[in-house]
Design a protein around this motif. Structure first.
Motif, short mmCIF file in Angstrom:
data_model
loop_
_atom_site.label_atom_id
_atom_site.label_comp_id
_atom_site.label_asym_id
_atom_site.label_seq_id
_atom_site.Cartn_x
_atom_site.Cartn_y
_atom_site.Cartn_z
N LYS A 49 0.84 -1.20 0.00
CA LYS A 49 0.00 0.00 0.00
C LYS A 49 0.87 1.24 0.00
N TYR A 51 0.39 5.52 0.66
CA TYR A 51 -0.48 6.61 1.09
C TYR A 51 0.25 7.94 0.88
N GLU A 53 -0.39 11.75 2.19
CA GLU A 53 -1.22 12.52 3.13
C GLU A 53 -2.40 11.68 3.64
N SER A 54 -2.10 10.45 4.04
CA SER A 54 -3.05 9.50 4.62
C SER A 54 -4.12 8.99 3.65
N GLN A 55 -4.02 9.34 2.37
CA GLN A 55 -4.97 8.86 1.37
C GLN A 55 -4.31 7.76 0.52
N PRO A 56 -4.98 6.60 0.35
CA PRO A 56 -4.36 5.53 -0.45
C PRO A 56 -4.27 5.91 -1.93
N VAL A 57 -3.10 5.69 -2.50
CA VAL A 57 -2.92 5.90 -3.95
C VAL A 57 -2.57 4.59 -4.65
N ASP A 60 -5.18 -0.88 -0.85
CA ASP A 60 -6.18 -0.40 0.12
C ASP A 60 -7.39 0.22 -0.57
N ALA A 62 -7.43 1.46 -3.68
CA ALA A 62 -7.08 2.41 -4.74
C ALA A 62 -6.65 1.71 -6.04
N HIS A 77 -0.39 19.74 -2.23
CA HIS A 77 0.79 19.16 -1.59
C HIS A 77 2.06 19.89 -2.02
N PRO A 84 4.32 16.64 1.23
CA PRO A 84 3.44 15.53 1.60
C PRO A 84 4.10 14.57 2.58
#
Length: 147
Positions: A49, A51, A53-57, A60, A62, A77, A84
């Protein structure tokens, strides 16, 4: 009656059998390359996984669409010197972050994040942010790759 034999016209087109053979050989040569891409992509497990900034790219939920392609950080960012934060989980992937856009090297200004060590637990995570090095807040692009 006078019969005249005309010379046979030659064409540059190969006979159909030869053309079929060439196409078959080309297809066979292309298979290993296409197969290796498909196999490598399918080897990511649920622990891999990334992330931003705590967002999955990647992983998870994505998907894996950004694997092996250059990505630019979102505008917010790049404009924020405290971002970031990049977090890479799993031992089969890494993220290389570049100061320049288009994932171009620029002297020592790139950073690889991730633990490419299959001996570590599969849930291992590695993070990096401008809190670790203020210059990181100016980085603009990244690429996720398999180890």
């Amino acid at each position: 009656l006078f019969l005249h034999k005309s010379p046979r016209l030659r064409t540059s087109r190969p006979p159909p059998l030869a053309m079929q053979l060439k196409l078959a050989i080309a297809a066979l040569l292309a298979l290993p390359a296409a197969g290796s891409v498909a196999v490598r992509r399918s080897q990511l497990d649920i622990n891999q996984k990334v992330y931003i900034e705590s967002q999955p790219v990647l992983g998870d939920g994505a998907g894996e669409g950004i694997l092996n392609t250059c990505q630019g950080f979102a505008r917010q960012h790049v404009e924020n010197p405290n971002a970031p934060e990049v977090k890479v989980c799993g031992t089969g992937i890494k993220v290389t972050v570049f100061m320049r856009g288009r994932c171009e090297e620029y002297y020592e200004h790139s950073r690889t994040i991730g633990k490419c060590d299959k001996g570590m637990p599969s849930t291992t995570c590695d993070s990096f942010s401008p809190a670790d090095d203020a210059r990181f807040g100016h980085y603009q692009s990244y690429k996720v790759e398999q180890c």
